[in-house]
Design an enzyme around this catalytic site. Structure first.
Site, PDB file in Angstrom:
ATOM      1  N   ASP A 118       0.832  -1.196   0.000  1.00  0.00           N
ATOM      2  CA  ASP A 118       0.000   0.000   0.000  1.00  0.00           C
ATOM      3  C   ASP A 118       0.871   1.252   0.000  1.00  0.00           C
ATOM      4  O   ASP A 118       2.046   1.212  -0.376  1.00  0.00           O
ATOM      5  CB  ASP A 118      -0.937  -0.014   1.227  1.00  0.00           C
ATOM      6  CG  ASP A 118      -2.295   0.592   0.932  1.00  0.00           C
ATOM      7  OD1 ASP A 118      -2.358   1.805   0.680  1.00  0.00           O
ATOM      8  OD2 ASP A 118      -3.289  -0.154   0.979  1.00  0.00           O
ATOM      9  N   HIS A 162      -3.464   5.851   3.850  1.00  0.00           N
ATOM     10  CA  HIS A 162      -4.303   4.754   3.387  1.00  0.00           C
ATOM     11  C   HIS A 162      -3.808   3.405   3.904  1.00  0.00           C
ATOM     12  O   HIS A 162      -4.581   2.603   4.434  1.00  0.00           O
ATOM     13  CB  HIS A 162      -4.328   4.773   1.861  1.00  0.00           C
ATOM     14  CG  HIS A 162      -5.295   3.842   1.225  1.00  0.00           C
ATOM     15  ND1 HIS A 162      -4.952   2.555   0.843  1.00  0.00           N
ATOM     16  CD2 HIS A 162      -6.599   4.000   0.879  1.00  0.00           C
ATOM     17  CE1 HIS A 162      -5.999   1.971   0.293  1.00  0.00           C
ATOM     18  NE2 HIS A 162      -7.012   2.823   0.291  1.00  0.00           N
ATOM     19  N   SER A 328     -11.365  -0.603  -0.770  1.00  0.00           N
ATOM     20  CA  SER A 328     -10.062  -0.630  -0.095  1.00  0.00           C
ATOM     21  C   SER A 328     -10.182  -1.109   1.339  1.00  0.00           C
ATOM     22  O   SER A 328      -9.242  -1.714   1.882  1.00  0.00           O
ATOM     23  CB  SER A 328      -9.439   0.772  -0.091  1.00  0.00           C
ATOM     24  OG  SER A 328      -8.858   1.073  -1.325  1.00  0.00           O
TER      25      SER A 328
END
Length: 515
Positions: A118, A162, A328
């Site tokens: 990520d 994220h 996600s």
């Protein structure tokens, strides 16, 4: 050749940014991928801290013996009550994923290692990194050890956290009276493959190879290797590039499930990578009410959906909570559940994972997902999945047993004096399937025959029996020359692409059949 530009969440600013990078492509047919730019819906005010000022993590020693499962267990983490994906589904909120009872009944043999590929990892106090690496080569970036990057578009704010948010859903430290309850109580392997949410797909493919212990040129090996890998990233391209497919194939052949977010472009997932790569387990986002999330990609590549709405997880504030959305954050819910399954049962094939996710799924709300070609089999029920998988591994499901060994199914004494009937029954086997949770009346199980030791891809087999019941009687089986597998289907489609192998180790005949 011309670089293909793509992103998980397209925007004008991204397209402009990406097009300026086209000349920097370092691998033929490489692509630019991304993660969503949006931040969680709500998060606490953040005041900038340096890496040194963040709370220090306590190293958690690995332990070889897990505490026994407890029916009264509830995590004590600060924001556990906000993590609604742990709850059982209700008539109002069909997309809750029923994590708690699956964890209460868990009997793991070892700590799983959860890999996250990520962008935006930082030293969050609720995450313990077993190892990590920075694979980013975008622009002038150089690969190296500093994977805990404070990715920033100004001096005071993160441009991207994220990866930290994704990781906290799957593997935040449980029962430490702070932060979040990670679904898997395991070790966390991080690989940074994007900068501020953008990166080359080839950096993610190298990250995957590194996480599963395969060599990557000029990069040291990881100190641990992943049992499952989460990839909440991707972009629009109509095929899976060879380098990405090769890495995923290496992972699958190594027994490492690769879980991918299906994407959030309101398009068929066949146009989105790595979701369109063979071998990945694709996760779509569902709204709390049990519909496909409004921005979710769709299509027959969806293997399962999970909550993608109000998913509580980490933000840029080390002490805060945010409510994330889209696929996600659906993907790491499935990743955490699969990590728990691997910790208890060991290696799992993709066929086993996809079959039991599908057969135990909570149905979508009536409406847009009545066509399973659009939304897949349903929404993950972690407890039903784990319980059925346990029965399968214990030999109680998807196992052939002589019909005469089951007094509930037939009265043995009724045929004891009739040689002809006895002979016929001694060639008959009972196959018990999981009880599916679908509300559809057209769900059926199909038994397929394959040449012994051949792969069980659907194209290699032939259907020999079909039933809408969870119990089947079968006869005239040639188990010396053939293997048998099963798949779940409805009127529109059969789920997955590979049959799950039927266990034939319990086919020894009862004593009276040898008389």
């Amino acid at each position: 050749m011309k670089t293909i530009l793509l992103a998980l969440m397209l925007s004008l600013s991204f397209v402009t940014y990406a097009s300026n990078l086209a000349s920097n492509t370092h691998i033929e047919n490489d692509v630019i991928i991304g993660t969503p730019k949006s931040k969680p819906k709500t998060y606490n005010d953040y005041h900038s801290l340096t890496l040194e000022q963040l709370p220090k993590q306590q190293v958690k020693e690995p332990y070889s013996i897990y505490p026994s499962s407890r029916s009264d267990y509830v995590p004590n983490d600060t924001y556990y009550n906000e993590q609604v994906h742990w709850l059982a589904p209700t008539t109002q909120y069909l997309s809750y994923n029923n994590i708690l009872p699956s964890v209460q009944r868990l009997s793991p043999m070892r700590r799983p290692v959860v890999g996250i590929i990520d962008s935006g990892f930082y030293a969050h106090p609720d995450l313990i990194y077993a190892d990590g690496y920075d694979m980013v080569t975008l622009g002038d970036a150089q690969r190296g050890e500093n994977y805990l990057m404070r990715e920033s578009d100004d001096e005071e704010h993160f441009c991207n956290v994220h990866g930290t948010g994704v990781a906290a859903v799957a593997v935040a430290t449980r029962d430490n009276n702070l932060g979040f309850a990670g679904i898997a109580d395991g070790d966390f392997l991080a690989t940074r493959s994007m900068d501020c949410g953008f990166g080359y797909l080839s950096d993610s493919s190298d990250a995957l190879l590194w996480q599963i212990g395969k060599p990557v040129e000029d990069i040291r090996p990881a100190t641990v290797t992943a049992d499952v890998v989460n990839m909440s990233l991707g972009g629009t391209v109509d095929h899976c590039p060879d380098f990405m497919q090769n890495a995923i194939t290496e992972a699958v052949n190594s027994g490492v499930p690769v879980i991918a977010a299906i994407g959030n472009n309101e398009m068929d997932a066949s146009e989105f990578t790595p979701a369109n790569c063979n071998g990945v387990i694709n996760v779509a986002a569902a709204s709390r009410e049990g519909e496909l999330f409004s921005s979710s990609n769709f299509g027959t590549l969806i293997d399962i959906a999970a909550l993608g709405d109000f998913v509580a997880s980490a933000t840029e504030d080390p002490d805060g909570v945010g409510w994330w959305e889209e696929s996600s954050f659906s993907a790491p819910i499935v990743t955490g559940v699969l990590a728990n399954a691997v910790s208890e049962f060991g290696l799992l094939s993709n066929a086993e994972i996809k079959f039991f996710l599908a057969v135990t799924a909570t149905p979508f709300a009536a409406g847009q997902c009545d066509d399973s070609n659009r939304c897949g089999p349903g929404i993950m029920d972690a407890n039903a999945f784990h319980s059925s998988l346990r029965e399968y591994k214990n030999g109680d499901l998807v196992t052939l047993k002589p019909a005469l060994s089951n007094t509930e199914f037939c009265d043995k004494d009724l045929y004891a004096t009739d040689d002809n009937e006895l002979a016929m029954l001694c060639e008959t086997y009972e196959l018990v399937m999981p009880v599916h949770q679908s509300n559809r009346s057209d769900i059926r199980f199909e038994v397929m025959v394959f040449v012994k030791d051949d792969t069980m891809q659907y194209a290699n087999g032939q259907v020999v029996a079909t039933s809408t019941s969870s119990r089947m009687l079968m006869s005239a089986l040639d188990m010396s020359s053939n293997d048998y597998g099963v798949r779940m289907c409805n009127t529109e489609r059969c789920f997955g692409d590979t049959a799950i192998k039927i266990n034939s180790s319990s086919t020894a005949l009862p004593a009276k059949c040898n008389q």
